[in-house]
Design a protein around this motif. Structure first.
Motif, short mmCIF file in Angstrom:
data_model
loop_
_atom_site.label_atom_id
_atom_site.label_comp_id
_atom_site.label_asym_id
_atom_site.label_seq_id
_atom_site.Cartn_x
_atom_site.Cartn_y
_atom_site.Cartn_z
N GLU A 1 -25.85 1.40 -38.14
CA GLU A 1 -25.15 2.61 -38.57
C GLU A 1 -24.78 2.51 -40.04
O GLU A 1 -24.94 3.47 -40.80
N ALA A 2 -24.31 1.34 -40.46
CA ALA A 2 -23.94 1.14 -41.86
C ALA A 2 -25.15 1.32 -42.78
O ALA A 2 -25.02 1.85 -43.90
N ALA A 3 -26.32 0.90 -42.30
CA ALA A 3 -27.54 0.99 -43.12
C ALA A 3 -28.23 2.34 -43.02
O ALA A 3 -29.24 2.56 -43.71
N GLY A 4 -27.73 3.22 -42.18
CA GLY A 4 -28.33 4.55 -42.05
C GLY A 4 -29.51 4.60 -41.12
O GLY A 4 -30.42 5.43 -41.30
N LEU A 5 -29.53 3.75 -40.08
CA LEU A 5 -30.61 3.74 -39.11
C LEU A 5 -30.07 4.12 -37.73
O LEU A 5 -28.96 3.73 -37.37
N ASP A 6 -30.87 4.84 -36.96
CA ASP A 6 -30.50 5.28 -35.63
C ASP A 6 -31.18 4.37 -34.61
O ASP A 6 -32.37 4.50 -34.34
N LEU A 7 -30.43 3.45 -34.03
CA LEU A 7 -31.03 2.47 -33.13
C LEU A 7 -31.55 3.10 -31.85
O LEU A 7 -32.39 2.51 -31.15
N THR A 8 -31.11 4.30 -31.49
CA THR A 8 -31.60 4.94 -30.28
C THR A 8 -33.04 5.43 -30.43
O THR A 8 -33.69 5.77 -29.45
N ARG A 9 -33.55 5.46 -31.66
CA ARG A 9 -34.91 5.94 -31.90
C ARG A 9 -35.92 4.80 -32.08
O ARG A 9 -37.12 5.06 -32.22
N PHE A 10 -35.45 3.56 -32.10
CA PHE A 10 -36.34 2.45 -32.46
C PHE A 10 -37.55 2.35 -31.53
O PHE A 10 -38.69 2.16 -31.98
N HIS A 11 -37.33 2.43 -30.22
CA HIS A 11 -38.44 2.26 -29.29
C HIS A 11 -39.46 3.38 -29.43
O HIS A 11 -40.67 3.12 -29.53
N ARG A 12 -38.99 4.62 -29.48
CA ARG A 12 -39.93 5.75 -29.59
C ARG A 12 -40.70 5.73 -30.90
O ARG A 12 -41.85 6.19 -30.96
#
Length: 655
Positions: free
Chosen positions: A143-154
C-alpha cells in the motif's frame, strides 16, 4: 543451564574463558515464515487478514519449548538461528508493533539459553512477502508503494501457492512446481518492491510518502522492527547478534533496462533460473496492465540446469494493472508507454548515475549492513553482524561490500542445487549445476562440496576487516522428501530401520565432512516442529520439506530421538570448545573414527569439550590422546585438560 556469553574476536568466537567455540546448530524453524496456527501455505488464503494475523506459536507453543529444545540439545547442537519476520513484528501497520509476539519471542530466546543455545536472530524473508509467494514484509508495504496486492495473481505479478494450488487434490501439481517460489523475485510485484527498498532515493527521488522517500519509508520501518526486538533481548547473554536480512534479492539494481537473463553473460555471470526470463522493462510493462510475451527457460529433469528450448510465457494476458496510481519509474523517465507497449528511454536507468556504475553490493547491501550494525549495537555494542548477500550473486562471485562494519560474520548460505531441485541424491551420479560436471563417487562429491562452500564462506571471510572474520554457514541442508517422499511411504508401512534414510544420511554426512574440513560454523536448515510427512505440507511453506524433525515420525520407542529424520547424518562428534586453537578435525562415519587436534594453551582456565553422540558410537568408544593432557569421559561428551602448551590430538574409535 548457565550459558557463558560468546563473542567474536577476529576470526574466532571465544567464550569468557578464552576458549575457541565452534557453533553448530539449526535454523528454528521453517514455519516461522507464516502466521500461527493456520497461516501455512497448506491452507488457502487471499491474505485479506494480513493486518490481524499473529505469529505467536512459531516456532512452537511455549508449553512445547522444553521438549523441542531438549531434543536439539540431545543431538549436540549449541546454536540456533532463530527466525522471525518483519511481518511478525509489524503486521498491523507502520509503527504498530505486536507487543504480545515480542514478549513471546523473548521468552523463546531466554529458554533457548537455559538449554545451552547461543542464538542469532534472523529477520527472514523470501521473495519479499507472503503476498508475493514468499514471506517477510508486511502487506501494508505494498500500500505504501502504491501497489494493489489483490490484483497480483490476476496480473501474473506473483506466483503464489495459495492462488495456484488445488488443495482438494493435494500432492505435487504442475500448476505449482516444486521449488518454483524463487521466480517471484523476477516477477513484477517483488521486483518493484526490492528496487524501491534499495534504490528509491536514487531511481525515484520524487516518490514520497508523507514527506519521506519510499526507500526511507521501507528501510526505516524494517530497521525499526529490528530495533524493537533488539531492545527486548539486549540483556540475554546467549544472544550473539542479528542477521542483516535473509537472502536479499537485488531487484533491478545494476541491470540494463531491457536485459533478459538467459544464461551467463557479461551483464550477469550467474546461471539463469527456470521460468520466464523477464527484463525490468517487461515487468514494468506488465505492472502497467500490458500483456508481455517473454522467453521461458526450462529445467532439465536430469541435471537440474535451466535451458532455453524456444518456449515462451505470456505475462498478464488479462491486462490487469497493479499500480493504484502513477508508476514512479515511468514518472522518473525510465520508459514511456506507447500504445500497447513500453518503450525504453534510458537503458542505463538502473545501473548508472552521474557517470558512476551503481552496484547492489556497494549501493544496497553495504549501507543496510552498516545501519543494522548501528541499530542493534545501540542496544548491545558487543553483538556481531551476521551478513549475507543474494545467493545467486554469491554463487556468481558477487563481492561483499568493501566497507563492512567491524565484527561482521560471513553468514552466507549454500545448498547442493542438484539435490535441492531434483530431490534426489546419488553420490555415484551427482551433478554440479554450475558446471554440468558429474561426480561418480562420494569422495568427488565431498571435494565439490568443500570447494563450493569455501567459495561462499572462507574465501570471502578472509577479506573482511581486521584480518578476516568467522564463516558461519547460515543455511544448508537437504529435502527429506527425496524420491517423491519414498522414506515417508516406508515409514507409513511400518519400517523403522535406518536404511530408509541412507541417501539422506550420505548427503548430510558429506556436507558436514566439508564443514569439518573448512573448520567453519554452521546452522542447518531446519527444524520445524509442525512438519508433516505430507507432500502438500512439509515445513508448512511452499511445499519445502527440509526439517530434521517431523511430528509424523514421533515414536516413543525412539526416546529423545523421537521424530528425528536421518539422525546419523547430522548428529556427529565435534569439539564444542577448545582450550586453544583448532588445527584439524575429521570424522569417518563408516569406520566410526573421530579425530580432532588443537594447539593447546593451559593458560585458558577451561577444558576442551568434545561432543560424542551414542548414535555414532552405539557400543561405546576407545579414547586415545597424543600430547600432554588428561581426559574425562562423561555422558555423550569428553573433556580434555592440557598440562603443557603444544599440540594435543584426541581420537575416538568406535568399538
Amino acid at each position: 543451564m548457565d550459558i557463558s556469553p560468546v563473542r567474536q574476536s577476529g576470526r574466532f568466537f571465544l567464550d569468557a574463558a578464552g576458549r575457541q567455540v565452534i557453533l553448530r546448530g539449526v535454523n528454528l524453524g521453517g514455519d516461522c515464515k507464516v502466521p500461527f496456527p493456520r497461516g501455512g501455505t497448506n491452507f488457502p488464503s487471499d491474505f485479506s487478514d494480513h493486518r490481524e494475523v499473529s505469529f505467536i506459536g512459531r516456532p512452537f507453543p511455549l508449553e512445547e519449548a522444553d521438549e523441542h529444545l531438549g531434543r536439539l540439545r540431545h543431538w549436540g547442537f549449541n546454536l540456533l538461528r532463530l527466525l522471525t519476520t518483519w511481518e511478525a513484528v509489524e503486521h498491523a501497520g507502520p509503527g504498530r508493533y505486536d507487543e504480545a509476539y515480542l514478549d513471546y519471542l523473548v521468552e523463546v530466546t531466554r529458554r533457548a539459553g537455559q538449554h545451552g543455545f547461543h542464538v542469532f536472530i534472523d529477520f527472514h524473508q523470501d521473495a519479499w512477502s507472503r503476498m508475493t509467494g514468499g514471506d517477510g514484509a508486511p502487506g501494508w508495504t505494498f500500500e505504501a508503494a502504491g501497489l494493489d496486492l489483490t490484483r497480483f495473481h490476476r496480473a501474473g505479478a506473483a506466483h503464489v501457492m495459495q492462488a495456484k494450488y488445488d488443495y482438494a487434490k493435494g500432492g505435487r501439481q504442475d500448476a505449482y512446481p516444486q521449488m518454483s517460489w524463487g521466480g517471484n523475485n523476477r516477477l513484477p510485484a517483488a521486483a518493484i518492491m526490492w528496487t524501491l527498498f534499495w534504490g528509491g532515493r536514487t531511481f525515484t527521488p520524487d516518490f514520497r510518502v508523507d514527506g519521506r522517500n519510499i526507500q526511507d519509508v521501507l528501510q526505516q520501518a524494517y530497521l525499526g522492527a529490528m530495533r524493537e526486538v533488539a531492545r527486548r533481548v539486549r540483556d540475554l547473554p546467549n544472544v550473539l547478534g542479528f542477521d542483516t536480512l535473509n537472502e536479499p534479492a537485488p531487484g533491478w539494481v545494476g541491470e540494463r533496462l531491457s536485459y533478459r537473463h538467459l544464461g551467463p553473460s557479461e551483464d550477469n555471470p550467474g546461471r539463469a533460473a527456470p521460468g520466464p526470463a523477464l527484463s525490468a522493462l517487461d515487468s514494468l510493462a506488465a505492472a502497467q496492465g500490458l500483456t508481455v510475451e517473454v522467453p521461458r527457460l526450462v529445467r532439465d529433469p536430469h541435471t537440474g540446469r535451466s535451458r532455453d528450448v524456444g518456449e515462451t510465457s505470456v505475462l498478464n494476458p488479462d491486462g490487469v494493472r497493479i499500480w493504484t496510481g502513477d508508476c514512479p519509474f515511468e514518472r522518473a523517465g525510465a520508459y514511456r508507454l506507447t500504445g500497447d507497449r513500453a518503450e525504453a528511454l534510458d537503458e542505463e536507468f538502473f545501473r548508472t548515475r552521474g557517470g558512476r556504475r551503481i552496484t547492489i553490493s556497494e549501493d544496497g547491501f553495504g549501507p543496510l549492513f552498516r545501519q543494522v550494525a548501528d541499530v542493534t549495537r545501540a542496544e548491545n555494542p558487543d553483538w556481531s553482524v551476521f551478513a549475507e548477500i543474494d545467493p545467486y550473486g554469491a554463487a556468481a562471485g558477487r563481492p561483499f561490500p568493501a566497507d563492512l562494519p567491524e565484527r561482521t560474520v560471513n553468514a552466507s548460505h549454500w545448498y547442493d542445487s542438484a539435490t535441492l531441485y531434483l530431490k534426489a541424491f546419488d553420490p555415484n551420479a551427482s551433478f554440479d549445476l554450475a558446471t554440468g560436471e558429474k561426480a561418480t563417487s562420494a569422495a568427488e562429491v565431498r571435494d565439490r562440496f568443500t570447494r563450493q562452500i569455501a567459495f561462499r564462506s572462507t574465501r570471502p571471510a578472509a577479506t573482511f576487516p581486521g584480518g578476516g572474520a568467522p564463516s558461519l554457514l547460515g543455511e544448508f541442508g537437504i529435502p527429506f522428501d527425496l524420491d517423491d517422499g519414498r522414506a515417508y511411504d516406508l515409514w507409513a508401512e511400518g519400517r523403522r530401520d535406518p536404511a530408509m534414510w541412507d541417501a539422506h544420511v550420505a548427503a548430510l554426512g558429506l556436507m558436514y565432512d566439508a564443514i569439518d574440513t573448512l573448520q567453519i560454523h554452521s546452522a542447518q536448515w531446519n527444524y520445524t516442529a509442525s512438519n508433516r510427512n505430507d507432500l502438500m505440507v512439509g515445513d508448512g511453506w511452499n511445499q519445502e520439506d527440509l526439517s530434521i524433525y517431523s511430528a509424523d515420525q514421533a515414536d516413543a520407542g525412539m526416546g529423545a530421538d523421537s521424530g528425528g529424520r536421518a539422525i546419523e547424518g547430522f548428529c556427529r562428534p565435534y569439539a564444542r570448545a577448545l582450550q586453544g586453537r583448532l588445527e584439524r578435525v575429521r570424522f569417518d562415519r563408516e569406520a566410526r573414527v573421530f579425530e580432532v587436534a588443537w594447539d593447546a594453551d593451559p593458560a585458558i582456565p577451561a577444558p576442551t569439550e568434545v561432543y560424542a553422540p551414542a548414535i555414532q558410537f552405539p557400543a561405546g568408544f576407545d579414547l586415545s590422546i597424543e600430547g600432554d593432557a588428561e581426559a574425562v569421559v562423561e555422558a555423550r561428551s569428553v573433556t580434555v585438560t592440557a598440562r603443557r602448551p603444544g599440540r594435543v590430538t584426541l581420537f575416538l574409535r568406535g568399538r
